[in-house]
Design an enzyme around this catalytic site. Structure first.
Site, PDB file in Angstrom:
ATOM      1  CE  LYS A  94      -3.892   2.243   0.413  1.00 34.01           C
ATOM      2  NZ  LYS A  94      -3.468   2.972  -0.834  1.00 34.01           N
ATOM      3  CD  GLN A 115       3.262   4.725   2.257  1.00 36.42           C
ATOM      4  OE1 GLN A 115       3.813   5.555   1.564  1.00 36.42           O
ATOM      5  NE2 GLN A 115       2.185   4.990   2.965  1.00 36.42           N
ATOM      6  CE  LYS A 118       4.150   7.472   5.523  1.00 39.87           C
ATOM      7  NZ  LYS A 118       3.810   8.346   4.363  1.00 39.87           N
ATOM      8  CE  LYS A 130       4.775   7.446  -2.330  1.00 35.53           C
ATOM      9  NZ  LYS A 130       4.117   7.967  -1.128  1.00 35.53           N
ATOM     10  N   GLY A 169      -2.698   8.380  -4.201  1.00 34.15           N
ATOM     11  CA  GLY A 169      -2.046   9.579  -4.718  1.00 34.15           C
ATOM     12  C   GLY A 169      -0.785   9.936  -3.948  1.00 34.15           C
ATOM     13  CG  ASP A 170       3.460  10.955  -2.915  1.00 36.98           C
ATOM     14  OD1 ASP A 170       3.358  10.726  -1.692  1.00 36.98           O
ATOM     15  OD2 ASP A 170       4.434  11.556  -3.388  1.00 36.98           O
ATOM     16  CB  THR A 213      -2.004  13.635   4.440  1.00 36.29           C
ATOM     17  OG1 THR A 213      -2.440  12.515   3.681  1.00 36.29           O
ATOM     18  CG2 THR A 213      -0.519  13.512   4.749  1.00 36.29           C
ATOM     19  CG  ASN A 244      -3.913  16.308  -0.290  1.00 41.84           C
ATOM     20  OD1 ASN A 244      -3.438  15.795   0.719  1.00 41.84           O
ATOM     21  ND2 ASN A 244      -5.194  16.212  -0.593  1.00 41.84           N
ATOM     22  CB  SER A 383      -5.458   4.910   2.020  1.00 43.97           C
ATOM     23  OG  SER A 383      -5.282   5.974   1.123  1.00 43.97           O
TER      24      SER A 383
HETATM   25  P1  NDP Z   1       0.924  17.867  -4.128  1.00 44.84           P
HETATM   26  O1  NDP Z   1       1.322  17.480  -5.496  1.00 44.84           O
HETATM   27  O2  NDP Z   1      -0.500  18.106  -3.831  1.00 44.84           O
HETATM   28  O3  NDP Z   1       1.738  19.159  -3.660  1.00 44.84           O
HETATM   29  C1  NDP Z   1       3.126  19.153  -3.639  1.00 44.84           C
HETATM   30  C2  NDP Z   1       3.595  20.513  -3.150  1.00 44.84           C
HETATM   31  O4  NDP Z   1       4.992  20.436  -2.895  1.00 44.84           O
HETATM   32  C3  NDP Z   1       3.427  21.617  -4.196  1.00 44.84           C
HETATM   33  O5  NDP Z   1       3.258  22.827  -3.553  1.00 44.84           O
HETATM   34  C4  NDP Z   1       4.751  21.544  -4.945  1.00 44.84           C
HETATM   35  O6  NDP Z   1       5.108  22.750  -5.596  1.00 44.84           O
HETATM   36  C5  NDP Z   1       5.705  21.276  -3.802  1.00 44.84           C
HETATM   37  N1  NDP Z   1       6.870  20.559  -4.323  1.00 44.84           N
HETATM   38  C6  NDP Z   1       6.883  19.361  -4.948  1.00 44.84           C
HETATM   39  N2  NDP Z   1       8.121  19.036  -5.316  1.00 44.84           N
HETATM   40  C7  NDP Z   1       8.879  20.060  -4.920  1.00 44.84           C
HETATM   41  C8  NDP Z   1      10.270  20.311  -5.021  1.00 44.84           C
HETATM   42  N3  NDP Z   1      11.103  19.449  -5.618  1.00 44.84           N
HETATM   43  N4  NDP Z   1      10.745  21.463  -4.474  1.00 44.84           N
HETATM   44  C9  NDP Z   1       9.900  22.346  -3.862  1.00 44.84           C
HETATM   45  N5  NDP Z   1       8.567  22.146  -3.752  1.00 44.84           N
HETATM   46  C10 NDP Z   1       8.089  21.033  -4.276  1.00 44.84           C
HETATM   47  O7  NDP Z   1       1.522  16.718  -3.180  1.00 44.84           O
HETATM   48  P2  NDP Z   1       1.087  16.319  -1.692  1.00 44.84           P
HETATM   49  O8  NDP Z   1       0.673  17.519  -0.936  1.00 44.84           O
HETATM   50  O9  NDP Z   1       0.183  15.160  -1.791  1.00 44.84           O
HETATM   51  O10 NDP Z   1       2.483  15.755  -1.136  1.00 44.84           O
HETATM   52  C11 NDP Z   1       3.400  16.585  -0.421  1.00 44.84           C
HETATM   53  C12 NDP Z   1       4.300  15.703   0.422  1.00 44.84           C
HETATM   54  O11 NDP Z   1       3.503  14.958   1.353  1.00 44.84           O
HETATM   55  C13 NDP Z   1       5.125  14.668  -0.317  1.00 44.84           C
HETATM   56  O12 NDP Z   1       6.343  14.470   0.356  1.00 44.84           O
HETATM   57  C14 NDP Z   1       4.294  13.396  -0.183  1.00 44.84           C
HETATM   58  O13 NDP Z   1       5.064  12.235  -0.320  1.00 44.84           O
HETATM   59  C15 NDP Z   1       3.777  13.577   1.237  1.00 44.84           C
HETATM   60  N6  NDP Z   1       2.597  12.805   1.592  1.00 44.84           N
HETATM   61  C16 NDP Z   1       1.443  12.898   0.877  1.00 44.84           C
HETATM   62  C17 NDP Z   1       0.328  12.192   1.278  1.00 44.84           C
HETATM   63  C18 NDP Z   1      -0.981  12.334   0.601  1.00 44.84           C
HETATM   64  O14 NDP Z   1      -1.945  11.749   1.087  1.00 44.84           O
HETATM   65  N7  NDP Z   1      -1.107  13.081  -0.487  1.00 44.84           N
HETATM   66  C19 NDP Z   1       0.380  11.272   2.419  1.00 44.84           C
HETATM   67  C20 NDP Z   1       1.617  11.319   3.159  1.00 44.84           C
HETATM   68  C21 NDP Z   1       2.673  12.040   2.717  1.00 44.84           C
HETATM   69  P3  NDP Z   1       4.947  22.862  -7.195  1.00 44.84           P
HETATM   70  O15 NDP Z   1       3.492  23.061  -7.432  1.00 44.84           O
HETATM   71  O16 NDP Z   1       5.783  24.035  -7.572  1.00 44.84           O
HETATM   72  O17 NDP Z   1       5.465  21.577  -7.771  1.00 44.84           O
HETATM   73  O1  2IT Z   2       3.100   8.851   1.519  1.00 43.55           O
HETATM   74  C1  2IT Z   2       1.946   8.448   1.735  1.00 43.55           C
HETATM   75  O2  2IT Z   2       1.625   7.921   2.809  1.00 43.55           O
HETATM   76  C2  2IT Z   2       0.934   8.635   0.688  1.00 43.55           C
HETATM   77  N1  2IT Z   2       1.229   9.228  -0.346  1.00 43.55           N
HETATM   78  C3  2IT Z   2      -0.443   8.068   0.870  1.00 43.55           C
HETATM   79  C4  2IT Z   2      -0.456   6.617   0.514  1.00 43.55           C
HETATM   80  C5  2IT Z   2      -1.813   5.968   0.491  1.00 43.55           C
HETATM   81  O3  2IT Z   2      -1.826   4.776   0.125  1.00 43.55           O
HETATM   82  O4  2IT Z   2      -2.822   6.567   0.838  1.00 43.55           O
END
Ligand code: NDP
Ligand code: 2IT
Length: 451
Positions: A94, A115, A118, A130, A169-170, A213, A244, A383
């Protein structure tokens, strides 16, 4: 049992480096965990003998594949896709899917490794995986994204399944992309199953998955503060990212009485001294998610704010910080700046946003520091609840899910205390999370013998 000739920690790390050349993110993630695990298993011969850590740090399998698609100008484009299935000792693989030009096998291996710990921490039966591709969704039309997602799933479908591996998603993968991928999976297999999470509510998605998250990270932050008799009321929060996780973390900080000062994207950060309230967060969500715009435009809508190009927000004085963008976005010098400006707590919404030096700075300063594998587990936890709802073929009510998310985050916090409380009462949340996550996966692996 024969006594194993133990490999010491430096030799173990050296081996990880040798076996994974050119994969610095993966080595970094293993290194962060290995120190704590070595302390924990020092007097536990079985874990050494059965090479448990070595086995968790070797993915069960990695699938790598070509993804061809046609852009709107009829150019044929070729990307590389992967799924890393790290460990399924406690449940189906997952973990999310990331679409970003910086995606490499190393990045996905580090994410799948993290993961695994986690998902164990959530208390739900989920293994670690992943996936992703070096595809840049920025500037692409909806139809280009659709064609890419369909091509990606045309290969991925044979490696996933509701009881096998359940992606979500991520970065770069949200509701739109999950919809396209689910549609293609359903079309190819003719099965409507819970093969992906983060789905739309109309077709099997769960309430509060989108928010989970960011909300969960703030629940964890609040639990840490509570341990010191503090709360978020009136606290200044510095947040990175504007996707997100960042926007929903900001929303929950505001709901709990805090003041959010910053958000960012890959081009820089905005600082709003008046605070980013719910109305402004809604503007950011619409602008970033629906219109896929840049955060710099915030200052046109809210002129008292300032935009700082090509800088992270860590120099802005604050009480709490939530890195919610990406890996290695908070370095040693940033950690020192936060500490010297009086920051008392950091909760990682992103995965491994703080580099090893930064973690060391926070530990030395003995501030409250929650690693991503604990603080951002709320997303994958909901999830997991989406998977349960799909299996039951029903949808649970919002209040029920909100309560479950809160309970799960409190449960993770309690597990961290169990293994991270130091003799002087200080809590090392990194150690607590690493050991609690490891123990569950390790004990399941011991039960299976050598497989
Ligand atoms: P989104 O795509 O929704 O947003 C990503 C954000 O981070 C954007 O603002 C983006 O800016 C910025 N970003 C991405 N890459 C870079 C980079 N190389 N340098 C600077 N800024 C960057 O992703 P999420 O919010 O879903 O994910 C954010 C983090 O949270 C990640 O590390 C992800 O693995 C983690 N995460 C997400 C989960 C989820 O449920 N979605 C769960 C647990 C962890 P820009 O628009 O300019 O690219
Ligand atoms: O990093 C993470 O935990 C996620 N992007 C969410 C993974 C999931 O299966 O909901």
């Amino acid at each position: 049992m024969a006594i194993t000739d133990h490999v010491d920690l430096p030799t173990f790390i050296e081996g990880v480096q040798k076996r994974n050349p050119g994969q610095p993110e993966f080595v970094q993630a293993v290194q962060e965990v290995a120190q704590d695990i070595y302390d924990f298993i020092a007097d536990k011969e079985e874990y050494h003998h059965y090479q448990i850590l070595r086995r968790i740090a070797e993915p069960d399998r990695i699938v790598s594949f070509r993804v061809c698609w046609e852009d709107d100008n009829h150019n044929i484009r070729v990307q590389r896709g992967w799924r890393v299935q790290n460990n399924n000792a406690i449940g189906p693989y997952k973990g999310g899917i990331r679409f970003h030009p910086s995606v490499t096998e190393s990045v996905l291996k580090f994410l799948a490794f993290e993961q695994t710990f986690k998902n164990a921490l959530t208390g739900l039966p989920m293994g670690g995986g992943k996936g992703g591709a070096n595809f840049n969704p920025k500037g692409k039309s909806d139809h280009e994204v659709m064609r890419f997602c369909q091509s990606f799933m045309t290969e991925l479908y044979r490696h996933v399944g509701a009881d096998v591996d359940v992606p979500a998603g991520d970065i770069g993968v949200g509701g739109r992309e999950i919809g396209y991928m689910f549609g293609q999976y359903k079309r190819i297999t003719n099965q409507f199953t819970g093969v992906l999470t983060g789905k739309g509510l109309e077709y099997g998605g769960s309430l509060i998955r989108t928010e989970a998250t960011g909300y969960g990270a703030v629940y964890f932050l609040a639990a840490m503060l509570r341990g010191r008799g503090l709360n978020l009321e009136g606290r200044r929060a510095v947040i990175s990212g504007s996707g997100n996780v960042a926007t929903h973390a900001a929303e929950k900080v505001v709901q709990l009485g805090g003041k959010v000062l910053t958000l960012s994207d890959s081009e820089g950060f905005i600082h709003d001294p008046d605070g980013i309230d719910q109305e402004k967060i809604d503007w950011v969500k619409a602008h970033k998610t629906r219109r896929r715009g840049r955060i710099s435009k915030y200052v046109e809508a809210f002129p008292r704010a300032t935009f700082h190009p090509n800088l992270p927000p860590w120099g802005v004085p604050c009480d709490v910080a939530l890195p919610c963008a990406t890996q290695n976005e908070l370095l040693g010098m940033d950690a020192r700046a936060l500490v010297s400006n009086g920051c008392i707590a950091v909760a990682e919404g992103a995965n491994m946003p703080t580099n090893l030096e930064g973690v060391h700075v926070f530990k030395e300063a003995r501030i409250l520091f929650a690693p991503g594998k604990a603080a951002n587990a709320g997303g994958v936890a909901v999830s997991g609840l989406e998977m349960s709802q799909n299996s039951e073929r029903r949808a649970w009510k919002e209040a029920e899910l909100q309560q479950l998310l809160l309970d799960i985050m409190e449960g993770i916090h309690a597990r961290c205390l169990e293994h991270g409380r130091q003799p002087d009462g200080h809590v090392d949340y990194v150690k607590g999370a690493n050991i609690a996550g490891f123990k569950k996966v390790a004990d399941a692996m011991l039960a299976f013998g050598v497989v």
